[in-house]
Enzyme design. Structure first.
Site, PDB file in Angstrom:
ATOM      1  N   ALA A  80       0.825  -1.213   0.000  1.00  0.00           N
ATOM      2  CA  ALA A  80       0.000   0.000   0.000  1.00  0.00           C
ATOM      3  C   ALA A  80       0.853   1.254   0.000  1.00  0.00           C
ATOM      4  O   ALA A  80       0.365   2.341  -0.280  1.00  0.00           O
ATOM      5  CB  ALA A  80      -0.913  -0.009   1.219  1.00  0.00           C
ATOM      6  N   LYS A  81       2.129   1.100   0.319  1.00  0.00           N
ATOM      7  CA  LYS A  81       3.059   2.239   0.322  1.00  0.00           C
ATOM      8  C   LYS A  81       2.456   3.442   1.043  1.00  0.00           C
ATOM      9  O   LYS A  81       2.365   4.529   0.499  1.00  0.00           O
ATOM     10  CB  LYS A  81       3.490   2.568  -1.117  1.00  0.00           C
ATOM     11  CG  LYS A  81       4.195   1.379  -1.797  1.00  0.00           C
ATOM     12  CD  LYS A  81       4.741   1.696  -3.167  1.00  0.00           C
ATOM     13  CE  LYS A  81       5.557   0.548  -3.742  1.00  0.00           C
ATOM     14  NZ  LYS A  81       4.784  -0.647  -4.124  1.00  0.00           N
TER      15      LYS A  81
END
Lengths: 278, 278
Positions: free
Chosen positions: A100-101
């Site tokens: 998901a960074k």
């Protein structure tokens, strides 16, 4: 979920000989014909479930990327939920990494922690380093979960900021050192280093001999398995999660199948590892 | 949505004298008593809708943060969708900034673009700089949308990487310069600089005299309105979006209301601007 421990799950998979991580990133236009006889969202869910059941005994981890689910709008969350549920059912000992960074200030990161670990039931998450370890405390505090920090990304222009020289060493090396030390007070932090940068992989492994390194860029992005294993694997065959997505999920476009493509890549990684350990 | 243009919407609000951006970040435990007589999710949606209708004539932008919605699990997307729909209804000329702090490789950023602008109908998004402008092309290519890059964040430990010296200048200044030039080929890139760092604000404004600067950290985080306006505002009174969230949404906890708290902050910003222009 409370008794699951990301490090322990990955270690067990490594000890069993598995290093492959499959990206579960649905692209509506690329679902195989066999899944096109139903509503698009159901087709994608059924297809991803099939991929999971077909590959569950070949992988060290699964990695759904948030963007591909969010692009499906209101159905995306349910699709992601079902994918994660299927992994827990088909492969209860295989960890789920939420690619998901994320990264925000501390107060907000608490919400991402709730969303990722409590609501979705993932075991690990990828995060950006830019706000520094202070802001990331809510992630780091989740001792049983993996926090995997972007160090050297796989994209062609990764060097623009990651290679800026600070005291004679590139930024990505400063961050790698920090992640292995300052961030890693609870022993749950790993790093991302793209397979497209084998030299940088070697540098990071030298800086962080014990760290888990998640490696995107194998397969469609052209990263080299042998160079990655040679430069990144620890002497005991552990330490890496090699990620491939499109080349496995959409293998049918090349006349193969997800199972066969995963098996071929697993065998290739195993051969590279045996070469290394000879 | 295709005819909306983020820059044009913000410019019009600045010309009309508005600089305030309200963060719409729902926290289940802090909903006022009047909204607690219904299911929690409905209570939060109704509360946020009320805040929007009460403040629509006082703001330059609204900014929902993704994390607070994702933490609500399966209901989060619908809540966010209704909040955005309400903004378009109550304040059709006020832009919506999705504070999501996204950034991935190019292929994946295309999906975030779809999710943010096409599925959700937002006008702008906040992004991390770490992968560099090459990977961010799918965002930058959306000429009508605002791409707001983290330059100097508001958290106490922001300096850890943002202040690393490269050729004698801190990383955040290199990125500020890049965002105003390399990233800004389509004129749609802005930056985030926290109100908690007035000196850094001054530096960024000197580097990027024309850029939109989104300023978190007013209110609950303690950022100073006067110093922010003095160091960050352009001579014509434009250039800044000052963000406050908790101090407005939960003003009732202090015996006030969202409308009154927004009005007080708007008046404070206006006074600081008039002081500057005197």
């Amino acid at each position: 979920m409370t008794t699951r421990n990301f490090n322990a799950l990955v270690d067990a998979r490594w000890k069993a000989g598995f290093t492959l991580c499959i990206n579960l990133d649905p692209e509506p236009g690329r679902i195989p014909p066999a899944f096109q006889d139903r509503p698009a969202i159901k087709g994608m869910i059924d297809f991803l479930k099939d991929v999971i059941w077909e590959t569950a005994d070949l992988v060290a981890a699964y990695k759904p990327n948030a963007a591909f689910y969010e692009a499906c709008g209101k159905d995306g969350h349910e699709m992601l939920r079902q994918v994660i549920e299927t992994i827990h059912e088909a492969a209860p000992n295989v960890p789920v990494i939420f690619d998901a960074k994320r990264a925000d200030i501390g107060n907000t990161n608490e919400k991402y922690v709730t969303a990722t670990f409590d609501e979705l039931g993932c075991d690990a998450i990828t995060v950006h380093p830019y706000l520094g370890p202070e802001a990331m405390a809510p992630f780091i505090d989740r001792k049983q979960n993996g926090i995997i920090v972007l160090v050297r990304t796989s994209n062609p222009g990764a060097g623009r900021y990651q290679d800026l020289l600070v005291d004679g060493r590139p930024v990505y090396q400063h961050i790698a050192h920090d992640v292995a030390t300052t961030w890693n007070v609870n022993g749950n932090c790993g790093m991302v280093v793209g397979a497209t940068y084998p030299d940088e992989m070697k540098q990071v492994r030298a800086i962080a001999p014990d760290s888990l390194i998640l490696v995107p860029g194998i397969g469609a992005q052209g990263g080299d398995v042998d160079a990655t294993v040679r430069n990144g694997m620890r002497p005991d065959g552990s330490g890496l999660l090699l990620c491939a997505g499109r080349s496995i999920l959409y293998a049918q476009e090349e006349g193969s199948s997800p199972r066969i493509a995963a098996q071929v890549l697993h065998d290739q990684i195993t051969a590279a590892r045996q070469q290394l350990q000879r």
